[in-house]
Scaffold this motif. Structure first.
Motif, PDB file in Angstrom:
ATOM      1  N   ALA A   8       0.835  -1.203   0.000  1.00  0.00           N
ATOM      2  CA  ALA A   8       0.000   0.000   0.000  1.00  0.00           C
ATOM      3  C   ALA A   8       0.870   1.253   0.000  1.00  0.00           C
ATOM      4  O   ALA A   8       0.626   2.203  -0.756  1.00  0.00           O
ATOM      5  N   GLU A   9       1.912   1.262   0.847  1.00  0.00           N
ATOM      6  CA  GLU A   9       2.800   2.421   0.885  1.00  0.00           C
ATOM      7  C   GLU A   9       3.561   2.562  -0.432  1.00  0.00           C
ATOM      8  O   GLU A   9       3.724   3.680  -0.942  1.00  0.00           O
ATOM      9  N   GLU A  10       4.002   1.441  -0.976  1.00  0.00           N
ATOM     10  CA  GLU A  10       4.731   1.481  -2.248  1.00  0.00           C
ATOM     11  C   GLU A  10       3.866   2.085  -3.354  1.00  0.00           C
ATOM     12  O   GLU A  10       4.336   2.895  -4.159  1.00  0.00           O
ATOM     13  N   TRP A  11       2.584   1.703  -3.389  1.00  0.00           N
ATOM     14  CA  TRP A  11       1.679   2.258  -4.399  1.00  0.00           C
ATOM     15  C   TRP A  11       1.549   3.769  -4.242  1.00  0.00           C
ATOM     16  O   TRP A  11       1.625   4.520  -5.211  1.00  0.00           O
ATOM     17  N   LEU A  12       1.360   4.221  -2.987  1.00  0.00           N
ATOM     18  CA  LEU A  12       1.170   5.650  -2.738  1.00  0.00           C
ATOM     19  C   LEU A  12       2.418   6.447  -3.113  1.00  0.00           C
ATOM     20  O   LEU A  12       2.335   7.474  -3.814  1.00  0.00           O
ATOM     21  N   LEU A  13       3.582   5.994  -2.662  1.00  0.00           N
ATOM     22  CA  LEU A  13       4.820   6.715  -2.956  1.00  0.00           C
ATOM     23  C   LEU A  13       5.123   6.700  -4.451  1.00  0.00           C
ATOM     24  O   LEU A  13       5.599   7.702  -5.011  1.00  0.00           O
ATOM     25  N   SER A  14       4.841   5.572  -5.099  1.00  0.00           N
ATOM     26  CA  SER A  14       5.069   5.489  -6.533  1.00  0.00           C
ATOM     27  C   SER A  14       4.171   6.461  -7.294  1.00  0.00           C
ATOM     28  O   SER A  14       4.602   7.110  -8.253  1.00  0.00           O
ATOM     29  N   ALA A  15       2.914   6.574  -6.868  1.00  0.00           N
ATOM     30  CA  ALA A  15       1.983   7.503  -7.517  1.00  0.00           C
ATOM     31  C   ALA A  15       2.464   8.944  -7.364  1.00  0.00           C
ATOM     32  O   ALA A  15       2.365   9.759  -8.288  1.00  0.00           O
ATOM     33  N   ILE A  16       3.016   9.272  -6.192  1.00  0.00           N
ATOM     34  CA  ILE A  16       3.548  10.621  -5.971  1.00  0.00           C
ATOM     35  C   ILE A  16       4.747  10.868  -6.881  1.00  0.00           C
ATOM     36  O   ILE A  16       4.859  11.928  -7.518  1.00  0.00           O
ATOM     37  N   LYS A  17       5.642   9.887  -6.971  1.00  0.00           N
ATOM     38  CA  LYS A  17       6.833  10.053  -7.814  1.00  0.00           C
ATOM     39  C   LYS A  17       6.461  10.248  -9.273  1.00  0.00           C
ATOM     40  O   LYS A  17       7.094  11.035  -9.990  1.00  0.00           O
ATOM     41  N   ARG A  18       5.437   9.548  -9.731  1.00  0.00           N
ATOM     42  CA  ARG A  18       5.025   9.640 -11.130  1.00  0.00           C
ATOM     43  C   ARG A  18       4.182  10.876 -11.413  1.00  0.00           C
ATOM     44  O   ARG A  18       3.915  11.202 -12.562  1.00  0.00           O
ATOM     45  N   GLY A  19       3.755  11.552 -10.339  1.00  0.00           N
ATOM     46  CA  GLY A  19       2.887  12.711 -10.516  1.00  0.00           C
ATOM     47  C   GLY A  19       1.461  12.340 -10.835  1.00  0.00           C
ATOM     48  O   GLY A  19       0.692  13.162 -11.346  1.00  0.00           O
ATOM     49  N   HIS A  20       1.075  11.095 -10.523  1.00  0.00           N
ATOM     50  CA  HIS A  20      -0.270  10.607 -10.817  1.00  0.00           C
ATOM     51  C   HIS A  20      -1.097  10.498  -9.539  1.00  0.00           C
ATOM     52  O   HIS A  20      -1.965   9.639  -9.427  1.00  0.00           O
ATOM     53  N   ILE A  21      -0.841  11.355  -8.593  1.00  0.00           N
ATOM     54  CA  ILE A  21      -1.512  11.286  -7.302  1.00  0.00           C
ATOM     55  C   ILE A  21      -2.772  12.152  -7.322  1.00  0.00           C
ATOM     56  O   ILE A  21      -2.768  13.265  -7.861  1.00  0.00           O
ATOM     57  N   PRO A  22      -3.901  11.668  -6.784  1.00  0.00           N
ATOM     58  CA  PRO A  22      -5.080  12.528  -6.660  1.00  0.00           C
ATOM     59  C   PRO A  22      -4.822  13.621  -5.621  1.00  0.00           C
ATOM     60  O   PRO A  22      -3.827  13.570  -4.892  1.00  0.00           O
TER      61      PRO A  22
END
Length: 297
Positions: A8-22
């Motif tokens: 779950a944390e990996e998904w969240l941090l990865s989304a932030i790194k990619r700029g695909h975070i809501p």
């Protein structure tokens, strides 16, 4: 850390790194301290580019309100976001244990969470039962499971507990937050003991209303539930996972009840906790719980 939590944390941090975070995320985890750690690392990554919670003390771009009164939220979150960023970078807002925000104040936050300024990430943690559906619907939910006992023990050992004490309190508590409180707080340990004595009394056919007020809380219900789960585990698998100090009571009482009856009591306890999480009156909830368990027996 357990696989579910790390993923779950990996998904969240990865989304932030990619700029695909809501623009808003709700981190759902039964362990409040683990949820807080994930939220802080995510906020640090979003604001500074490094997933190091210690970095938050070096940036003025992470807003953590000092309280959840309506005027505090309006001044420290809404009005602050209306001003320019201190360094011109991205900003995050941490709302830890967001279920503690009263519904009226959540409604004040709603428009800002729905349409935040550019470059702002809201990170919420807490019990979703206490958060308005209108808030949750604006958030991406990050689901985390419970940590394993070894994970909790490692956290406790990192603050100085011996390996034996760390594992004992890890099993008694089941989460980092609860295990740490059991270790540090004598009154909390007393609540656990009283709650489990009350549970044993109910199983003996007694109605311990004289101790109702002493245990009438969501934590009291949790410790009663822990006792019953160990009884079910002993009845089916022959072992006791969480309450080794109650092994004699649990092992002697378990053969008196079918697994079906134990499950019915567990369901009553879980339902009581659900009611308490939505601010149902504690005394009335426990009076109903005592009656349900007695009728079940």
């Amino acid at each position: 850390m357990s696989k579910g939590i790390s993923q779950a944390e990996e998904w969240l941090l990865s989304a932030i790194k990619r700029g695909h975070i809501p623009h808003a995320c709700f981190i759902s985890c039964p362990d409040g301290l683990i949820a807080e750690g994930i939220a802080r690392r995510a906020a640090a990554l979003y604001c500074t580019g490094a997933a190091d919670a210690a970095m938050l003390s070096h940036t003025g771009n992470c807003i953590i309100p000092s309280g959840y009164r309506k005027d505090t939220i309006r001044e420290e979150v809404i009005e602050e976001l209306g001003r320019s960023s201190f360094s011109g970078g991205k900003r995050s807002v941490l709302l830890l244990n967001a279920h503690e925000i009263d519904p009226a104040t959540q409604n004040v936050l709603l428009k800002t969470i729905e349409e935040p300024p550019d470059g702002v990430l809201f990170l919420l943690t807490g019990n979703d039962a206490g958060i308005l559906p209108t808030i949750l619907s604006r958030c991406a939910t990050v689901l985390c499971g419970l940590p394993m006992y070894d994970d909790i023990a490692r956290e406790l050992m990192s603050i100085g507990l011996t390996k034996n004490d760390a594992m004992r309190f890890a099993r008694m508590g089941g989460t980092v937050q609860r295990s740490l409180k059991l270790y540090q707080d004598e009154d909390y340990r007393s609540l656990r003991g009283t709650a489990q004595e009350v549970m044993a009394a109910l199983l003996r056919g007694e109605l311990p209303f004289d101790r109702l007020n002493a245990v009438a809380s969501i934590e009291g219900a949790h410790f009663m539930l822990s006792y019953m789960r160990d009884m079910l585990t002993y009845r089916t698998l022959g072992r006791i996972d969480q309450n080794a100090d109650r092994a004699e009571d649990i092992s002697s009482m378990a053969p008196r009840f079918t697994t079906g009856r134990i499950n019915c009591i567990i369901e009553s306890l879980a339902n009581a906790m659900d009611r308490l999480s939505t601010n149902a009156p504690a005394a009335g909830t426990f009076t109903r719980l005592f009656t349900e368990i007695t009728e079940e027996l």
